[in-house]
Design a protein around this motif. Structure first.
Motif, short mmCIF file in Angstrom:
data_model
loop_
_atom_site.label_atom_id
_atom_site.label_comp_id
_atom_site.label_asym_id
_atom_site.label_seq_id
_atom_site.Cartn_x
_atom_site.Cartn_y
_atom_site.Cartn_z
N ARG A 97 36.52 45.32 0.67
CA ARG A 97 37.82 46.18 1.60
C ARG A 97 38.70 45.33 2.07
NH1 ARG A 97 35.17 50.06 6.33
NH2 ARG A 97 34.17 47.62 6.70
N PRO A 98 40.52 45.75 2.24
CA PRO A 98 41.39 45.15 2.76
C PRO A 98 40.80 45.12 4.28
CG PRO A 98 42.06 47.27 1.42
CD PRO A 98 40.74 47.31 1.11
N PHE A 99 40.89 43.66 4.79
CA PHE A 99 41.11 43.41 6.11
C PHE A 99 41.34 44.23 7.09
CE2 PHE A 99 44.92 41.66 5.07
CZ PHE A 99 45.65 41.83 6.70
N TRP A 100 42.12 44.64 6.52
CA TRP A 100 43.31 46.00 7.67
C TRP A 100 42.25 47.49 7.75
CZ3 TRP A 100 45.93 44.04 3.44
CH2 TRP A 100 45.95 45.48 2.17
N HIS A 101 40.94 47.47 6.60
CA HIS A 101 40.53 48.23 7.41
C HIS A 101 39.51 47.93 8.01
CE1 HIS A 101 41.25 51.52 3.37
NE2 HIS A 101 42.39 50.64 4.32
N SER A 102 39.06 46.65 8.83
CA SER A 102 38.29 46.18 9.79
C SER A 102 38.61 46.71 11.84
CB SER A 102 38.30 44.40 9.79
OG SER A 102 37.76 44.43 11.13
N PRO A 103 37.45 47.85 12.07
CA PRO A 103 37.18 47.92 13.10
C PRO A 103 37.97 46.81 13.76
CG PRO A 103 35.31 48.74 11.88
CD PRO A 103 35.94 47.50 11.42
N VAL A 104 37.53 45.74 14.36
CA VAL A 104 38.02 44.94 14.51
C VAL A 104 39.73 44.20 14.34
CG1 VAL A 104 37.58 41.69 15.42
CG2 VAL A 104 35.47 43.63 14.35
N TRP A 105 39.74 44.08 12.89
CA TRP A 105 40.80 43.93 12.81
C TRP A 105 42.29 44.90 13.47
CZ3 TRP A 105 45.56 46.08 10.63
CH2 TRP A 105 46.27 45.63 9.90
N LEU A 106 42.01 46.04 13.77
CA LEU A 106 42.61 47.06 14.12
C LEU A 106 42.68 47.02 15.53
CD1 LEU A 106 41.22 49.77 11.85
CD2 LEU A 106 43.61 49.49 11.95
N ALA A 107 41.57 46.91 16.30
CA ALA A 107 40.82 46.69 17.41
C ALA A 107 42.66 45.88 18.12
CB ALA A 107 40.22 46.62 17.86
N LYS A 108 43.00 44.10 17.44
CA LYS A 108 43.28 43.33 17.35
C LYS A 108 44.58 43.89 17.30
CE LYS A 108 40.27 40.00 17.05
NZ LYS A 108 40.13 38.05 16.07
N ALA A 109 45.40 44.46 16.69
CA ALA A 109 46.69 45.00 16.49
C ALA A 109 46.85 46.06 17.15
CB ALA A 109 46.57 45.73 14.95
#
Length: 246
Positions: A97-109
């Motif tokens: 999956r694209p990295f922006w689908h990662s819950p960790v990435w979304l939380a950091k964003a």
């Protein structure tokens, strides 16, 4: 199956030795894992490590092997490592999956957006907790995948007519023990369990502990038995399984 080793330049380590039956072993494990294809690549960059990953371009399972694994005269760890990486693909652990689908990435964003917009400290504190929780959950999920790949590697090797537990134990025995600080708290944020924990879990013969409800959607395919395999597509095979003997 496609085996495409890269050229290994002359460096300080010894040249890889010719391991009899290695191609046949890969072919047998691919059939046992019911994979439609498998790309094996040898690279000096990984040293004595290996990596399983997927590609969004061709969807083919990939396994990268460190050149040092082939240079070792003892082939038992290599066979265990191969089965472990192939088990990752059999269990669908490859995340394409694209990295922006990662819950960790979304939380950091979300946290970064909150800092830019200068949200109240209470909201920022909540976002920090969300980031920490997502990171811990992601690391735990990856650690469980390592335990599961060890267990499934034993099944794959057994299905190929080989001593699965012995070969995976040989691969884990080659792993260096982590420092005390890692074993105390560092493992919480790492996707790999400690070598000692993996050896201990393998010795029990049971899956790693987790919440019961987490098993509801876990997919564990049954390996296809192939002790004496013949692959017309690969042009490899043996009639009695001796070609992949350890």
């Amino acid at each position: 199956m496609t085996i495409a080793p890269t050229h290994i330049p002359t460096v300080s380590y010894s040249e890889p030795t010719d391991l009899p039956g290695l191609a046949e072993l890969v072919c047998a494990l691919r059939h046992c894992a019911q994979l439609p294809g498998l790309l094996i690549r040898v690279t000096p960059d990984l040293g004595g490590n290996a990596e399983a990953f997927g590609s969004r371009c061709d969807r083919a399972p990939h396994v990268d092997l460190g050149a040092d694994l082939l240079a070792d005269s003892n082939s038992l760890p290599l066979y265990g490592v191969l089965a472990h990486e192939i088990a990752h693909h059999a269990l669908d652990h490859g995340d394409t999956r694209p990295f922006w689908h990662s819950p960790v990435w979304l939380a950091k964003a979300a946290l970064l957006s909150g800092l830019v917009m200068r949200l109240p400290l209470l909201i920022l504190a909540v976002l920090v907790c969300v980031v920490l929780t997502a990171a811990l959950a992601s690391a735990r999920r990856e650690r469980l995948q390592e335990y599961d790949a060890d267990t499934h590697a034993v099944r794959l090797l057994d299905a190929a007519g080989l001593p699965g537990r012995r070969l995976v134990a040989a691969a884990l025995a080659d792993l260096a023990d982590e420092p005390p600080g890692y074993r105390l708290i560092g493992w919480l944020f790492d996707g790999h369990p400690s070598a000692r924990a993996r050896r201990r879990t393998l010795a029990t013969g049971r899956p790693a502990r987790r919440l019961r409800w987490a098993l509801l959607w876990q997919r564990t395919p049954t390996p296809t038995v192939a002790p004496g395999f013949t692959c017309t597509a690969c042009g490899l095979g043996c009639s009695d399984g001796t070609g992949v003997g350890a």
